[in-house]
Structure formats: structure tokens, C-alpha cells
Design a protein around this motif. Structure first.
Motif, PDB file in Angstrom:
ATOM      1  N   ALA A  66       0.820  -1.210   0.000  1.00 21.82           N
ATOM      2  CA  ALA A  66       0.000   0.000   0.000  1.00 21.82           C
ATOM      3  C   ALA A  66       0.852   1.259   0.000  1.00 21.82           C
ATOM      4  O   ALA A  66       0.533   2.252  -0.672  1.00 21.82           O
ATOM      5  N   LEU A  67       1.938   1.230   0.731  1.00 23.98           N
ATOM      6  CA  LEU A  67       2.787   2.418   0.818  1.00 23.98           C
ATOM      7  C   LEU A  67       3.562   2.652  -0.469  1.00 23.98           C
ATOM      8  O   LEU A  67       3.781   3.799  -0.873  1.00 23.98           O
ATOM      9  N   ARG A  68       3.969   1.579  -1.145  1.00 22.43           N
ATOM     10  CA  ARG A  68       4.651   1.758  -2.434  1.00 22.43           C
ATOM     11  C   ARG A  68       3.697   2.319  -3.488  1.00 22.43           C
ATOM     12  O   ARG A  68       4.117   3.063  -4.384  1.00 22.43           O
ATOM     13  N   ASP A  69       2.414   1.970  -3.384  1.00 21.83           N
ATOM     14  CA  ASP A  69       1.434   2.566  -4.292  1.00 21.83           C
ATOM     15  C   ASP A  69       1.208   4.041  -3.992  1.00 21.83           C
ATOM     16  O   ASP A  69       0.900   4.833  -4.895  1.00 21.83           O
ATOM     17  N   LEU A  70       1.372   4.418  -2.738  1.00 23.74           N
ATOM     18  CA  LEU A  70       1.106   5.800  -2.321  1.00 23.74           C
ATOM     19  C   LEU A  70       2.264   6.730  -2.643  1.00 23.74           C
ATOM     20  O   LEU A  70       2.058   7.847  -3.124  1.00 23.74           O
ATOM     21  N   ILE A  71       3.497   6.299  -2.370  1.00 26.81           N
ATOM     22  CA  ILE A  71       4.662   7.191  -2.418  1.00 26.81           C
ATOM     23  C   ILE A  71       5.301   7.146  -3.801  1.00 26.81           C
ATOM     24  O   ILE A  71       5.633   6.076  -4.323  1.00 26.81           O
ATOM     25  N   ARG A  72       5.502   8.343  -4.375  1.00 24.31           N
ATOM     26  CA  ARG A  72       6.044   8.472  -5.725  1.00 24.31           C
ATOM     27  C   ARG A  72       7.445   9.096  -5.687  1.00 24.31           C
ATOM     28  O   ARG A  72       7.792   9.785  -4.727  1.00 24.31           O
ATOM     29  N   PRO A  73       8.222   8.928  -6.767  1.00 20.94           N
ATOM     30  CA  PRO A  73       9.505   9.634  -6.861  1.00 20.94           C
ATOM     31  C   PRO A  73       9.286  11.144  -6.751  1.00 20.94           C
ATOM     32  O   PRO A  73       8.361  11.696  -7.341  1.00 20.94           O
ATOM     33  N   GLY A  74      10.134  11.817  -5.984  1.00 18.21           N
ATOM     34  CA  GLY A  74      10.025  13.257  -5.814  1.00 18.21           C
ATOM     35  C   GLY A  74       9.122  13.697  -4.691  1.00 18.21           C
ATOM     36  O   GLY A  74       9.088  14.885  -4.350  1.00 18.21           O
ATOM     37  N   VAL A  92       9.557   4.111   5.715  1.00 23.22           N
ATOM     38  CA  VAL A  92      10.881   4.530   5.249  1.00 23.22           C
ATOM     39  C   VAL A  92      11.356   3.632   4.115  1.00 23.22           C
ATOM     40  O   VAL A  92      12.012   4.103   3.164  1.00 23.22           O
ATOM     41  N   GLU A  93      11.014   2.347   4.137  1.00 22.80           N
ATOM     42  CA  GLU A  93      11.381   1.455   3.030  1.00 22.80           C
ATOM     43  C   GLU A  93      10.748   1.912   1.727  1.00 22.80           C
ATOM     44  O   GLU A  93      11.407   1.941   0.677  1.00 22.80           O
ATOM     45  N   ALA A  94       9.469   2.269   1.781  1.00 25.56           N
ATOM     46  CA  ALA A  94       8.787   2.721   0.567  1.00 25.56           C
ATOM     47  C   ALA A  94       9.386   4.027   0.057  1.00 25.56           C
ATOM     48  O   ALA A  94       9.527   4.237  -1.157  1.00 25.56           O
ATOM     49  N   ALA A  95       9.756   4.937   0.961  1.00 31.20           N
ATOM     50  CA  ALA A  95      10.378   6.196   0.562  1.00 31.20           C
ATOM     51  C   ALA A  95      11.730   5.949  -0.092  1.00 31.20           C
ATOM     52  O   ALA A  95      12.078   6.573  -1.107  1.00 31.20           O
ATOM     53  N   ASP A  97      12.736   3.177  -1.632  1.00 31.45           N
ATOM     54  CA  ASP A  97      12.527   2.534  -2.932  1.00 31.45           C
ATOM     55  C   ASP A  97      12.079   3.526  -3.990  1.00 31.45           C
ATOM     56  O   ASP A  97      12.434   3.388  -5.179  1.00 31.45           O
ATOM     57  N   ALA A  98      11.300   4.547  -3.590  1.00 25.39           N
ATOM     58  CA  ALA A  98      10.794   5.538  -4.548  1.00 25.39           C
ATOM     59  C   ALA A  98      11.799   6.652  -4.834  1.00 25.39           C
ATOM     60  O   ALA A  98      11.585   7.450  -5.750  1.00 25.39           O
ATOM     61  N   GLY A  99      12.878   6.727  -4.052  1.00 30.12           N
ATOM     62  CA  GLY A  99      13.795   7.851  -4.199  1.00 30.12           C
ATOM     63  C   GLY A  99      13.198   9.145  -3.689  1.00 30.12           C
ATOM     64  O   GLY A  99      13.510  10.230  -4.187  1.00 30.12           O
ATOM     65  N   ALA A 100      12.342   9.054  -2.685  1.00 28.94           N
ATOM     66  CA  ALA A 100      11.660  10.225  -2.132  1.00 28.94           C
ATOM     67  C   ALA A 100      12.481  10.853  -1.010  1.00 28.94           C
ATOM     68  O   ALA A 100      13.500  10.304  -0.574  1.00 28.94           O
ATOM     69  N   THR A 101      12.030  12.013  -0.538  1.00 26.88           N
ATOM     70  CA  THR A 101      12.579  12.621   0.677  1.00 26.88           C
ATOM     71  C   THR A 101      11.687  12.201   1.841  1.00 26.88           C
ATOM     72  O   THR A 101      10.459  12.301   1.753  1.00 26.88           O
ATOM     73  N   TYR A 102      12.301  11.763   2.923  1.00 26.90           N
ATOM     74  CA  TYR A 102      11.567  11.216   4.056  1.00 26.90           C
ATOM     75  C   TYR A 102      11.929  11.987   5.317  1.00 26.90           C
ATOM     76  O   TYR A 102      13.118  12.231   5.593  1.00 26.90           O
ATOM     77  N   LEU A 103      10.920  12.378   6.099  1.00 27.92           N
ATOM     78  CA  LEU A 103      11.109  12.982   7.410  1.00 27.92           C
ATOM     79  C   LEU A 103      10.206  12.269   8.396  1.00 27.92           C
ATOM     80  O   LEU A 103       9.155  11.748   8.029  1.00 27.92           O
TER      81      LEU A 103
END
Length: 379
Positions: A66-74, A92-95, A97-103
Motif C-alpha cells: 500500500a505504501l509503495r502505491d502511495l509514495i512516488r519519486p520526488g 521509510v522502506e517505501a520512501a 525505494d521511490a527515491g523520495a525525501t523522508y522525514l
């Protein structure tokens, strides 16, 4: 174009505070969590309190698919859903994998260590940026430590940071905070000694700091400063400076006044029980009950906070000290986390990997953000 901000855990106590702060400074986060009814109600309240624009909501359990579907690159992902050791890893794993910024708003030492040591190298490969513990735990100590090291100059090799409160901390915390504390009782701690991160079994100690002319005791805890402050010193060397390397970073908690030594030794006894059958299950069950109560801090507690950093040379001579003072932790965490999310959405943070706040945004910017959120140098 600014990146999309996704606030996971938006319907919790701290998540709701962060959502309001984001909207107040013009951000329009996607409100994400597990309960569609509560997400919709929060979106309506925020819409009524702002320009009337309804915020987007997203229902997602704390599970990888579900989180990988939610979180996108950028995307800029802000996680306030704890206890983080129990439910924070998938976010944090999904972030990563997506190359996102995580806080996140975590103050849980084992989770912070996982972000830096386990997920940080993975984030460097995917281009993700990880900013854990971006609230009262532990932005003020990172700022105080960096200011003390700057004032001390190149001879500083050791820095100690102490966190203290004035007021009734027991009634001044939320259910989520108390659930995290309960869940941490059996987890191993750590410190930074001899130039490396070590298990707290070999580094545990009590110390004292001077706060407004009084000596206050505190016991060692794990935090983000153990990773972030040595990286700052290493970055100075990379820019051509020649400072002495940091050999010791100590972070200490002095929330409990005269009872601090008893709490310290009590936690040591509790951690020795981690292998006893049933003890971990019982503590996890208690943490779950606390969290489900959704209890909020008592506004009448009137908590004030102090953060002190002391920098020494290799011989133990004091070179500099910094004292920051502020209000209760939640009134700081919400605005500083919202500020960081908006900054990260507006411009890419580099380098990729797990970073401390000063490395990510710069000493001046973090100092200004802390001051705006109520944390300033004491006079």
C-alpha cells in the motif's frame, strides 16, 4: 514544481498538529493514514480553517504494498505514525525505494539507528534523502551541538548534549509518546565513543550539566546527534579545513530531576529482561493499549525545555557551551517539521542518504527555523 507532501499518520496527535502547521504556511499535504472517516473529518476541519480548499486524503495501512502505491519519486513523505520501531519501517522502506525525501517525528533510538545504518546506504543508491528524528527529538540538540563545535573551533574532539524539562513531563506527553517509551524499555541503546557508534551496554553513563547555575543529572541515550555531528566534522575536513576528528558524542536525558539516576538504573534492569519469555509481548501489549487511548497532553502542564551542548578538547578542557531554551516539545516539533517538509518540497536536498538537520539545510537556516518555533539561545 514543488514536490508533493504526503503526511502519513495525519490523524494522530502530532500528525494533526503538523497538518495544521503545514496548511498555515501554505502547504497542501496529502493526508494519509488507516482510517478513512477520521482522514475525511480532518480534511474538512483544515479546509474550514483555511481557504476552503479540500485536502486530498489517501488510505494506506503500514504495509509495503500500500505504501509503495502511495509514495512516488520526488515526494516528500512526513511520517508521524509510531511507535516507529513497530510500524515505521514500511514507510521509510517505501520512501527509499521511490527515491523520495523522508522525514519523521521519531524519538526512538533503535529506529533512528536503523535509518542511518541500514536505510542510509540504500538511500544513497536510490537518491532518497532521509531526515529522521526531525522534531524536539532531536533537532535542538543537533543545533546546539553544531553551534558549540563552531564556537570551540578545530581543537574540539568531544561534545555532550543534554535535554532537560521544567514542569510535569508525565502529564505533558501524548499517548503516542508514552507508547513509544513503553516500547523502548527492552531495546538496546547506543553511543558514539572512540570515533564509532557502540552499544550502550559498554557506554552507559550518568553525567551532569550546568543549567542556569544549577547542576542537573542526566543519563545517556541514543539519538541522531551520534550520527549527524561526526558527519558535520567530516564534511569540514572535506572542504579543506583541518579540524580534529570527533571522538566522542554523548547525548543525555535529564527529564526526571532528582529521580534521574533511579530511572536510569531502572531502565537498565528492564533491558536485562528482554530475553525473558513473555516480557516483550507484555510491554508491546501495554504500548498498544496506551496508544489506543489517544490521550493528549495536559495543556496545564506548562512544560519548558532546555538543551545544553558542551564541547571539549582531547584533554577534557571546556572550549565552548551553548544553552537553548524553548517551550513544550509538541509546540516545537509541529512547526519545525512542517518547515522542513516545505523546504524539501521546494528544492532538492543533497547529498542523498541519511542526513542530520544541519547537514541538510545549513546551520543558519536550522537556527532560524528553531527560533521561529520557539527555541532560542538563552541569555
Amino acid at each position: 514544481m514543488p514536490g508533493r507532501i504526503v503526511l502519513y499518520g495525519a490523524t494522530g496527535y502530532i500528525g494533526g498538529l503538523v497538518a495544521r502547521e503545514m496548511v498555515a504556511i501554505g502547504a497542501r499535504p496529502v493526508l494519509a493514514g488507516r482510517d478513512p472517516g477520521r482522514l475525511s473529518a480532518l480534511a474538512t476541519r483544515l479546509s474550514q480553517a483555511s481557504d476552503g480548499t479540500e485536502l486530498e486524503t489517501a488510505v494506506a495501512d503500514a504495509e509495503p504494498g500500500a505504501l509503495r502505491d502511495l509514495i512516488r519519486p520526488g515526494d516528500v513523505v512526513v511520517s508521524t505514525a509510531g511507535p516507529f520501531v513497530r510500524i515505521g519501517r514500511p514507510v521509510v522502506e517505501a520512501a527509499v525505494d521511490a527515491g523520495a525525501t523522508y522525514l519523521d517525528s521519531s524519538g526512538e533510538p533503535p529506529f533512528i539507528r536503523q535509518v542511518f545504518q541500514e536505510f542510509g546506504p540504500r538511500a544513497e543508491r536510490t537518491g532518497a534523502v532521509l531526515l529522521t528524528a526531525f522534531g524536539y527529538d532531536y533537532v535542538p540538540g543537533n543545533l546546539a551541538g553544531a553551534l558549540a563545535l563552531e564556537a570551540a573551533g578545530s581543537a574540539a574532539t568531544r561534545v555532550r548534549v543534554g535535554y532537560f524539562v521544567r514542569g510535569n513531563i508525565r502529564t505533558g506527553t501524548s499517548a503516542g509518546t508514552r507508547a513509544s517509551v513503553a516500547g523502548m524499555l527492552l531495546e538496546p541503546e547506543y553511543g558514539f565513543r572512540g570515533g564509532r557508534v557502540v552499544s550502550e551496554r559498554t557506554a552507559a553513563q550518568l553525567t551532569s550539566f550546568e543549567v542556569d547555575g544549577n547542576r542537573k543529572e542526566a543519563f545517556s541515550i541514543g539519538s541522531s546527534e551520534h550520527f549527524a555531528l561526526p558527519r558535520l566534522r567530516a564534511a569540514e575536513a572535506g572542504r579543506g579545513a583541518a579540524p580534529a576528528p570527533l571522538t566522542d558524542v554523548g547525548v543525555y536525558l535529564g527529564w526526571f530531576g532528582r529521580a534521574t539516576p533511579l530511572v536510569h538504573y531502572g531502565s537498565a534492569v528492564a533491558s536485562s529482561l528482554r530475553r525473558v519469555p513473555g516480557v516483550r509481548w507484555a510491554l508491546n501489549a501495554q504500548a498498544h493499549r496506551i496508544q489506543r487511548s489517544r490521550a493528549q497532553p495536559n495543556a496545564a502542564a506548562k512544560i519548558r525545555t532546555d538543551v545544553v551542548a558542551v564541547a571539549d578538547d582531547a584533554e577534557g578542557r571546556r572550549l565552548a557551551s551553548v544553552h537553548l531554551t524553548g517551550g513544550e516539545p509538541y509546540s516545537f516539533t509541529a512547526p519545525v517539521l512542517a518547515w522542513a517538509a516545505v523546504q524539501a518540497a521546494a528544492q532538492a536536498i543533497r547529498p542523498a542518504g541519511a542526513l542530520g538537520p544541519v547537514e541538510a539545510f545549513g546551520l543558519g537556516a536550522v537556527g532560524s527555523a528553531c527560533a521561529a518555533a520557539g527555541f532560542r539561545q538563552a541569555r
